[in-house]
Every structure is written in structure tokens, then in C-alpha cells.
Write an enzyme that holds these catalytic residues in place. Structure first.
Site, PDB file in Angstrom:
ATOM      1  N   ARG A  24       0.828  -1.219   0.000  1.00  0.00           N
ATOM      2  CA  ARG A  24       0.000   0.000   0.000  1.00  0.00           C
ATOM      3  C   ARG A  24       0.854   1.257   0.000  1.00  0.00           C
ATOM      4  NH1 ARG A  24      -3.096  -1.419   5.360  1.00  0.00           N
ATOM      5  NH2 ARG A  24      -0.890  -1.604   5.874  1.00  0.00           N
ATOM      6  N   LYS A  63       1.167 -18.625   6.156  1.00  0.00           N
ATOM      7  CA  LYS A  63       0.342 -19.010   7.280  1.00  0.00           C
ATOM      8  C   LYS A  63      -0.090 -17.759   8.044  1.00  0.00           C
ATOM      9  CE  LYS A  63       1.942 -19.862  11.222  1.00  0.00           C
ATOM     10  NZ  LYS A  63       2.718 -19.867  12.484  1.00  0.00           N
ATOM     11  N   ASP A 108       4.090 -24.193   4.839  1.00  0.00           N
ATOM     12  CA  ASP A 108       4.429 -24.507   6.224  1.00  0.00           C
ATOM     13  C   ASP A 108       5.951 -24.604   6.208  1.00  0.00           C
ATOM     14  OD1 ASP A 108       5.246 -25.828   8.562  1.00  0.00           O
ATOM     15  OD2 ASP A 108       3.219 -26.549   8.865  1.00  0.00           O
ATOM     16  N   HIS A 109       6.631 -23.597   6.736  1.00  0.00           N
ATOM     17  CA  HIS A 109       8.077 -23.539   6.488  1.00  0.00           C
ATOM     18  C   HIS A 109       8.819 -24.708   7.138  1.00  0.00           C
ATOM     19  CE1 HIS A 109       8.307 -21.462  10.401  1.00  0.00           C
ATOM     20  NE2 HIS A 109       9.598 -21.760  10.413  1.00  0.00           N
ATOM     21  N   LYS A 137      12.517 -27.461   6.040  1.00  0.00           N
ATOM     22  CA  LYS A 137      13.733 -27.693   6.826  1.00  0.00           C
ATOM     23  C   LYS A 137      14.379 -29.007   6.393  1.00  0.00           C
ATOM     24  CE  LYS A 137      12.099 -25.146  10.883  1.00  0.00           C
ATOM     25  NZ  LYS A 137      13.018 -24.052  11.131  1.00  0.00           N
ATOM     26  N   GLU A 196      10.503 -23.394  21.883  1.00  0.00           N
ATOM     27  CA  GLU A 196      11.201 -22.142  21.532  1.00  0.00           C
ATOM     28  C   GLU A 196      11.700 -21.467  22.803  1.00  0.00           C
ATOM     29  OE1 GLU A 196       9.664 -19.885  17.990  1.00  0.00           O
ATOM     30  OE2 GLU A 196       7.804 -20.460  18.978  1.00  0.00           O
ATOM     31  N   ASP A 236      -0.729 -21.224  16.221  1.00  0.00           N
ATOM     32  CA  ASP A 236       0.556 -20.754  15.682  1.00  0.00           C
ATOM     33  C   ASP A 236       1.498 -21.915  15.357  1.00  0.00           C
ATOM     34  OD1 ASP A 236       2.319 -18.573  15.035  1.00  0.00           O
ATOM     35  OD2 ASP A 236       3.433 -18.981  16.878  1.00  0.00           O
ATOM     36  N   HIS A 252       2.748 -26.753  12.165  1.00  0.00           N
ATOM     37  CA  HIS A 252       4.090 -27.351  12.171  1.00  0.00           C
ATOM     38  C   HIS A 252       4.119 -28.737  12.831  1.00  0.00           C
ATOM     39  CE1 HIS A 252       5.075 -23.441  10.808  1.00  0.00           C
ATOM     40  NE2 HIS A 252       5.261 -22.863  11.967  1.00  0.00           N
ATOM     41  N   LYS A 300       6.462 -21.291  23.939  1.00  0.00           N
ATOM     42  CA  LYS A 300       7.425 -20.183  23.898  1.00  0.00           C
ATOM     43  C   LYS A 300       8.080 -20.082  25.278  1.00  0.00           C
ATOM     44  CE  LYS A 300       5.789 -17.640  20.031  1.00  0.00           C
ATOM     45  NZ  LYS A 300       6.726 -17.958  18.950  1.00  0.00           N
TER      46      LYS A 300
HETATM   47  P1  NDP Z   1       3.788  -7.596   8.564  1.00  0.00           P
HETATM   48  O1  NDP Z   1       2.918  -7.223   9.709  1.00  0.00           O
HETATM   49  O2  NDP Z   1       5.188  -7.110   8.544  1.00  0.00           O
HETATM   50  O3  NDP Z   1       2.992  -7.145   7.253  1.00  0.00           O
HETATM   51  C1  NDP Z   1       3.503  -7.274   5.939  1.00  0.00           C
HETATM   52  C2  NDP Z   1       3.033  -6.096   5.127  1.00  0.00           C
HETATM   53  O4  NDP Z   1       1.633  -6.178   4.950  1.00  0.00           O
HETATM   54  C3  NDP Z   1       3.308  -4.771   5.783  1.00  0.00           C
HETATM   55  O5  NDP Z   1       4.595  -4.309   5.505  1.00  0.00           O
HETATM   56  C4  NDP Z   1       2.236  -3.902   5.181  1.00  0.00           C
HETATM   57  O6  NDP Z   1       2.657  -3.452   3.903  1.00  0.00           O
HETATM   58  C5  NDP Z   1       1.081  -4.855   4.977  1.00  0.00           C
HETATM   59  N1  NDP Z   1       0.131  -4.776   6.095  1.00  0.00           N
HETATM   60  C6  NDP Z   1       0.394  -4.749   7.417  1.00  0.00           C
HETATM   61  N2  NDP Z   1      -0.736  -4.680   8.140  1.00  0.00           N
HETATM   62  C7  NDP Z   1      -1.738  -4.668   7.264  1.00  0.00           C
HETATM   63  C8  NDP Z   1      -3.145  -4.625   7.392  1.00  0.00           C
HETATM   64  N3  NDP Z   1      -3.735  -4.577   8.584  1.00  0.00           N
HETATM   65  N4  NDP Z   1      -3.887  -4.629   6.276  1.00  0.00           N
HETATM   66  C9  NDP Z   1      -3.304  -4.698   5.076  1.00  0.00           C
HETATM   67  N5  NDP Z   1      -1.969  -4.734   4.886  1.00  0.00           N
HETATM   68  C10 NDP Z   1      -1.198  -4.736   5.964  1.00  0.00           C
HETATM   69  O7  NDP Z   1       3.729  -9.176   8.404  1.00  0.00           O
HETATM   70  P2  NDP Z   1       4.925 -10.209   8.342  1.00  0.00           P
HETATM   71  O8  NDP Z   1       5.837  -9.826   7.235  1.00  0.00           O
HETATM   72  O9  NDP Z   1       5.461 -10.425   9.689  1.00  0.00           O
HETATM   73  O10 NDP Z   1       4.127 -11.548   7.957  1.00  0.00           O
HETATM   74  C11 NDP Z   1       3.579 -11.734   6.694  1.00  0.00           C
HETATM   75  C12 NDP Z   1       2.872 -13.073   6.645  1.00  0.00           C
HETATM   76  O11 NDP Z   1       3.815 -14.095   6.938  1.00  0.00           O
HETATM   77  C13 NDP Z   1       1.774 -13.208   7.700  1.00  0.00           C
HETATM   78  O12 NDP Z   1       0.729 -13.969   7.162  1.00  0.00           O
HETATM   79  C14 NDP Z   1       2.459 -13.986   8.824  1.00  0.00           C
HETATM   80  O13 NDP Z   1       1.526 -14.738   9.572  1.00  0.00           O
HETATM   81  C15 NDP Z   1       3.406 -14.872   8.042  1.00  0.00           C
HETATM   82  N6  NDP Z   1       4.573 -15.277   8.826  1.00  0.00           N
HETATM   83  C16 NDP Z   1       5.409 -14.346   9.330  1.00  0.00           C
HETATM   84  C17 NDP Z   1       6.511 -14.722  10.070  1.00  0.00           C
HETATM   85  C18 NDP Z   1       7.463 -13.727  10.601  1.00  0.00           C
HETATM   86  O14 NDP Z   1       8.407 -14.142  11.283  1.00  0.00           O
HETATM   87  N7  NDP Z   1       7.283 -12.425  10.329  1.00  0.00           N
HETATM   88  C19 NDP Z   1       6.809 -16.149  10.343  1.00  0.00           C
HETATM   89  C20 NDP Z   1       5.896 -17.062   9.712  1.00  0.00           C
HETATM   90  C21 NDP Z   1       4.818 -16.622   8.996  1.00  0.00           C
HETATM   91  P3  NDP Z   1       2.040  -2.129   3.222  1.00  0.00           P
HETATM   92  O15 NDP Z   1       1.663  -1.202   4.307  1.00  0.00           O
HETATM   93  O16 NDP Z   1       3.173  -1.630   2.374  1.00  0.00           O
HETATM   94  O17 NDP Z   1       0.891  -2.617   2.429  1.00  0.00           O
HETATM   95  C1  BG6 Z   2       6.275 -19.399  12.981  1.00  0.00           C
HETATM   96  C2  BG6 Z   2       5.516 -18.907  14.179  1.00  0.00           C
HETATM   97  O1  BG6 Z   2       5.431 -20.095  12.112  1.00  0.00           O
HETATM   98  O2  BG6 Z   2       7.304 -20.281  13.399  1.00  0.00           O
HETATM   99  C3  BG6 Z   2       6.443 -18.245  15.173  1.00  0.00           C
HETATM  100  O3  BG6 Z   2       4.527 -17.973  13.760  1.00  0.00           O
HETATM  101  C4  BG6 Z   2       7.581 -19.159  15.527  1.00  0.00           C
HETATM  102  O4  BG6 Z   2       5.731 -17.880  16.352  1.00  0.00           O
HETATM  103  C5  BG6 Z   2       8.248 -19.674  14.258  1.00  0.00           C
HETATM  104  O5  BG6 Z   2       8.514 -18.435  16.316  1.00  0.00           O
HETATM  105  C6  BG6 Z   2       9.289 -20.733  14.589  1.00  0.00           C
HETATM  106  O6  BG6 Z   2       9.985 -21.063  13.425  1.00  0.00           O
HETATM  107  P1  BG6 Z   2      11.479 -21.609  13.510  1.00  0.00           P
HETATM  108  O7  BG6 Z   2      11.819 -21.940  12.094  1.00  0.00           O
HETATM  109  O8  BG6 Z   2      12.310 -20.524  14.099  1.00  0.00           O
HETATM  110  O9  BG6 Z   2      11.423 -22.807  14.414  1.00  0.00           O
END
Ligand code: NDP
Ligand code: BG6
Length: 513
Positions: A62, A171, A200-201, A205, A239, A258, A263, A362
Site C-alpha cells: 500500500r 500461514k 508450512d516452512h 527444513k 522455543e 501458531d 508445524h 514459547k
Molecule cells: P507484517 O505485519 O510485517 O505485514 C507485511 C506487510 O503487509 C506490511 O509491511 C504492510 O505493507 C502490509 N500490512 C500490514 N498490516 C496490514 C493490514 N492490517 N492490512 C493490510 N496490509 C497490511 O507481516 P509479516 O511480514 O510479519 O508476515 C507476513 C505473513 O507471513 C503473515 O501472514 C504472517 O503470519 C506470516 N509469517 C510471518 C513470520 C514472521 O516471522 N514475520 C513467520 C511465519 C509466517 P504495506 O503497508 O506496504 O501494504
Molecule cells: C512461525 C511462528 O510459524 O514459526 C512463530 O509464527 C515461531 O511464532 C516460528 O517463532 C518458529 O519457526 P522456527 O523456524 O524458528 O522454528
């Protein structure tokens, strides 16, 4: 000699896998996951010469981010999070093909602009490219993005050819059975199942993939892999970290959603499934669904099959850690669990009567994920009677998923000396020792697999639903009782007493990984 008929899974990370010309579009490209995992994964694939020669990266979000700023963010992400140092020469080739499109996830005109942007890339290149859409946004916008990919024609681009569009979905895949079914329905309204890659990351692994190899490439395990020889199975994903800055997300999620629903259930499916007829993605996924559907519904409530808890203040690595309720962004009376454990029974010929114990939490004593297969004890006829001399343990085969990846087997051995004494010893194999430690990260493997069209390490829609079917009644029950029955454990410990009680019923105890 090339082997065109071999399934991609067998090729591993070989340089001959050959992804077609591809544009990867990341939705949510300014986010945390993009910086920590996705950009470094693209970088390392490039480093290993695994990106197609014609590779394009497009960020979408956005916020209006100029192309040059997005390229700078990518470089910062590589410097901070990549497992390898930045090679400017290598990255400059990707950076020259890196652009950004700004727009709302629910705005069709923004997707039409994206379609025109990709069409421009194809025109410039003089040939068609595969579109790989990576949805890395919060789940609230998964559905609008999917619908707009359909309405803009992007989802059906090059359909019927090897360059058909693909979508990777992060996810969480829904928050319960109903929402997962709705999301599947939305996806199916736009994409064919073979175009869809639900992440599912854990499946990316190394050690998780090795589980299949260990089970089915070694003749010694399969004859023992059943109720006649196995006493119980324990799957732990522990964790050391707490919720950190993700309190807002975690409050809506909790440990069951989560970690357990995805996982640990995937680890269980790979451990317990029947041997697939081949290594074709559908053959493996069919077997995973079958075993997930064979799990008996859980008994919920006091003295049932499930325990939950929140961490209280404690010490980790010699440092004080606040309790969950004191963490930033957490409601003081929060009913969200940071630990969950389950006792599962699989109702099929192979596993009837063998308890599968799952736990995740956690702020536990240390980061340790493992699958432990506990074998039955030998008949106590020979080395019996004198426990001081005959220290005997049940044989345990454990897969250390992380850290210190490897495999170990506990065997009973004679202690050297003139007297016959026994002692359990551990025979171990460590990846780092045998193969070196700088192995590919899960996201590298998964992005590459999606590019080449191998869905083996992704979750099929029916798998996600089978897992939610098991977990949703637990979540419904917990919601209905609020905090009642919520146990606690000190941060830095191995979990709450109610989790030990799940095992005590069958005289089992949790292993310390
Ligand atoms: P973020 O909260 O960093 O959001 C990613 C981007 O989405 C933001 O930079 C923003 O971009 C946009 N965004 C944020 N909030 C909203 C909103 N309410 N409505 C619409 N757009 C929004 O997320 P992550 O990068 O942490 O995670 C992304 C996906 O990956 C999620 O589904 C999460 O569950 C999954 N995930 C994340 C992990 C992690 O470690 N971060 C681990 C495993 C899975 P902009 O404003 O430019 O549109
Ligand atoms: C993510 C969860 O899917 O897996 C996190 O949203 C968690 O809460 C993470 O910390 C753990 O992944 P890893 O690869 O570090 O074991």
C-alpha cells in the site's frame, strides 16, 4: 546423462532443476517476513545459481515505495539476515530486475496496473514469463488479494501452459475449520489446486525432508515402524523466545493455532503416514491426509487429551524474563496460551494403541525441536533384577530438527570391565559434522520448489482442513471457558504440570531434548 522422467524431489538442490523465466511478486513486500526470509532466500538462490536467467522481482504494497528505495531495502535485508555475505556483483543482476508497484490489496485497478507492469516485462524480454505470487501480508487481506488476482486475469495467465501462474500463501491458513474452508473456497474460485502452494516452512527444513529419506530409504526402520515395536512417539517444538514484538498477532493466535495446528501436525503426518506409492507430490500428500483423518477426536476438558498454559516470569540464559501477561501488547487477563500439549491416538492398523504426544511452547528451557520414537522395552529376562548393575533404557530414535540437526539412537551397552554392567549410550549423527553447517534455509527450498512447480513440501487444501477439524473443537472449548483451566510454567522451564499429567496416565514422561 540427464533424467527427465525423475521426479523433482529426487533432484534436491541440484543446479539442473531449471525454473522457467519467472516474475516473483511479493504482496506485503515492506514487511518483516520479506526482509527476514524472502529477500535472503532469493539472494541465496541467486548465489547458488538456482534462479532462472530471466528472473524478475516485484514488490507490491500500500505504501508508495520508489524502485530504488525497494532495492536499498533489499540490500539491507540481505546484509542483516542472509546466511551469506552480500556479493554486490551477484545481487546487482537481480537488482536490475527489481521493481515496486504500489496499491491497495482490495483495489482492482492496482492489480490491473500490476498486470500491465508484468506485461511490460514480457514485452521488453520478448517472451512469456511465469508469474509466482507470494502473499506475505497479514491474513486479513489474503482473500481480497486472491479475488483481485482472479478479477485482473493474473491468476489465469498462461493457464494450460508450463508457465501458468502460481500462488504461495503464508500461514496462518485460517483461524479455525470454518475460516479455512472459506479460504479454500475463495482460492478454488480463482486458482486450480495445482497452482496453489500453502506454506508450512517446517516442511522446508532439511531434517524434516530427511525424515522421509530415513523412513523409506533405509530397510531397517519400516519393519519396526508400528504398534508391535513402538511404545509412544513424542514431538516437541520448543522455543526459547517469547512473543517479542508480535504480541498483537499472538493474542489473536496462541500456540495451538501458531505451532500445533500446522508445524507439529505436519511432523506427525510425516512420521505416521503409510509409505507413499511414489515420491510424486500427490502420492505423499494423499498419505498425509489419510493419517490426519485417522486421528481420533480429542477428549476435551478436565483430564482430557489437551493441556494449555502461559509462561510466568522466569530466567532464560541467566536473564530475567517477564511473564506473558506482563509482555507488551498483551491483555492483563489474556486467555491466550503460549504452550499447548496433546495426546493423540491414530485409529489405524499401524498405530492403534500408540500414543502420540505433541507439545510446543514459547519461553521454554531452550530451543529444541525433535521427533522421538520410543521403542518398547526388551523382555526383562536376562539383564534384570539388579537395577544397580543393569541400567537399561528403552531404545529411542530421535530426529533433531533444530538446532544441532541430526539423528540419534539410544542403545543399551556393556560398560567395559570385568563385571557385566549395562548403561544406555547415545549413537549420534550430526549434519554439521558430516555435511558442513551452511545449509539452505527452508524458504530457499520452498521458493525454488514453487518456481519449478513441485508441491511436495506444501500443504494441500484438504490437509489444512483435516488438521483444523481436530484442533477447532479445542479452540471452541477454550474460548467458551475463558481462562479456566489455564496452567502456567516459569519461563525457562520445560512446561506446566498439566502437560506432564497427560503422559503420566500411561506412565510416560517427557524427554528432555
Ligand atoms: P507484517 O505485519 O510485517 O505485514 C507485511 C506487510 O503487509 C506490511 O509491511 C504492510 O505493507 C502490509 N500490512 C500490514 N498490516 C496490514 C493490514 N492490517 N492490512 C493490510 N496490509 C497490511 O507481516 P509479516 O511480514 O510479519 O508476515 C507476513 C505473513 O507471513 C503473515 O501472514 C504472517 O503470519 C506470516 N509469517 C510471518 C513470520 C514472521 O516471522 N514475520 C513467520 C511465519 C509466517 P504495506 O503497508 O506496504 O501494504
Ligand atoms: C512461525 C511462528 O510459524 O514459526 C512463530 O509464527 C515461531 O511464532 C516460528 O517463532 C518458529 O519457526 P522456527 O523456524 O524458528 O522454528
Amino acid at each position: 546423462m540427464s533424467e527427465p522422467s525423475r521426479h523433482p524431489f529426487l533432484h534436491g538442490l541440484s543446479k539442473h532443476r531449471g525454473a522457467p523465466p519467472t516474475v516473483v511478486v511479493i504482496f506485503g513486500a515492506s514487511g518483516d517476513l520479506t526482509a527476514r526470509k524472502l529477500i535472503p532466500a532469493v539472494y541465496n538462490l541467486g548465489h547458488d545459481n538456482l534462479l532462472p536467467a530471466d528472473f524478475y522481482l516485484v514488490g507490491f504494497g500500500r505504501k508508495a515505495i520508489p524502485d530504488e528505495e525497494f532495492r536499498t531495502l533489499a540490500v539491507q535485508a540481505i546484509k542483516e539476515f542472509s546466511r551469506r555475505e552480500l556479493s554486490e556483483a551477484m545481487w546487482s543482476r537481480v537488482a536490475a530486475h527489481t521493481t515496486y508497484v504500489a496499491g491497495g490489496y482490495d483495489e482492482l485497478p492496482a492489480f490491473e496496473r500490476l498486470a500491465a507492469h508484468i506485461a511490460g516485462i514480457e514485452r521488453q524480454l520478448g517472451r512469456a514469463v511465469q508469474r509466482l505470487f507470494y502473499i506475505s501480508t497479514p491474513p486479513s487481506v489474503f482473500a481480497p488479494i486472491i479475488r483481485n488476482l482472479g478479477a485482473s486475469g493474473l491468476a489465469s495467465s498462461h493457464l494450460g501452459t508450463p508457465l501458468h501462474a502460481k500462488v504461495i500463501i503464508e500461514k496462518p491458513f485460517g483461524k479455525d475449520l470454518t475460516s479455512a474452508r472459506e479460504l479454500n473456497a475463495t482460492i478454488r474460485g480463482v486458482f486450480e489446486e495445482h497452482q496453489v502452494y500453502r506454506i508450512d516452512h517446517y516442511l522446508g527444513k532439511e531434517t524434516v525432508q530427511d525424515l522421509l529419506v530415513q523412513r523409506f530409504a533405509n530397510a531397517i526402520f519400516e519393519p519396526l515402524w508400528n504398534r508391535n515395536f513402538i511404545d509412544s512417539v513424542q514431538i516437541t517444538v520448543a522455543e526459547e523466545v517469547g512473543v517479542g514484538s508480535r504480541g498483537g498477532y499472538y493474542e489473536q493466535s496462541g500456540c495451538l493455532r501458531d505451532m500445533i495446528q500446522n508445524h507439529t501436525m505436519q511432523l506427525l503426518a510425516l512420521t505416521a503416514m503409510e509409505p507413499p506409492g511414489s515420491l510424486a507430490p500427490e502420492a505423499i500428500r494423499d498419505e498425509k491426509v489419510k493419517v490426519l483423518n485417522a486421528i481420533q477426536p480429542l477428549t476435551i476438558g478436565p483430564a482430557g487429551d489437551v493441556a494449555r498454559a502461559q509462561y510466568a516470569a522466569g530466567m532464560i540464559g541467566g536473564k530475567p524474563v517477564p511473564g506473558y501477561l506482563e509482555e507488551e501488547g498483551i491483555e492483563p487477563d489474556s486467555g491466550t496460551e503460549t504452550y499447548a500439549a496433546m495426546r493423540l491416538s491414530i485409529n489405524n492398523w499401524r498405530w492403534q494403541g500408540v500414543p502420540f504426544y505433541l507439545r510446543s511452547g514459547k519461553c521454554m528451557a531452550r530451543r529444541a525441536s525433535e521427533i522421538a520414537i520410543n521403542f518398547r522395552r526388551p523382555p526383562g529376562t536376562l539383564f534384570a533384577g539388579e537395577t544397580a548393575r543393569f541400567d537399561l533404557a528403552a531404545n529411542t530414535l530421535s530426529f533433531q530438527i533444530q538446532p544441532d540437526e541430526g539423528l540419534s539412537l539410544i542403545l543399551n551397552t556393556k560398560v567395559p570391565g570385568l563385571e557385566t554392567r549395562t548403561q544406555p549410550v547415545k549413537m549420534s549423527f550430526r549434519y554439521a559434522t558430516t555435511f558442513g553447517s551452511n545449509t539452505a534455509e527452508a524458504y530457499e527450498r520452498l521458493v525454488l520448489d514453487a518456481m519449478i512447480g513441485d508441491g511436495t513440501l506444501f500443504i494441500r487444501g484438504d490437509e489444512a482442513e483435516a488438521s483444523w477439524k481436530l484442533c477447532t473443537p479445542v479452540l471452541d472449548f477454550w474460548r467458551s471457558v475463558g481462562r479456566a483451566g489455564m496452567d502456567s510454567y516459569p519461563a525457562g522451564s520445560w512446561g506446566p504440570p498439566s502437560s506432564d499429567a497427560l503422559l503420566a496416565k500411561q506412565s510416560h514422561v517427557w524427554r528432555q531434548p
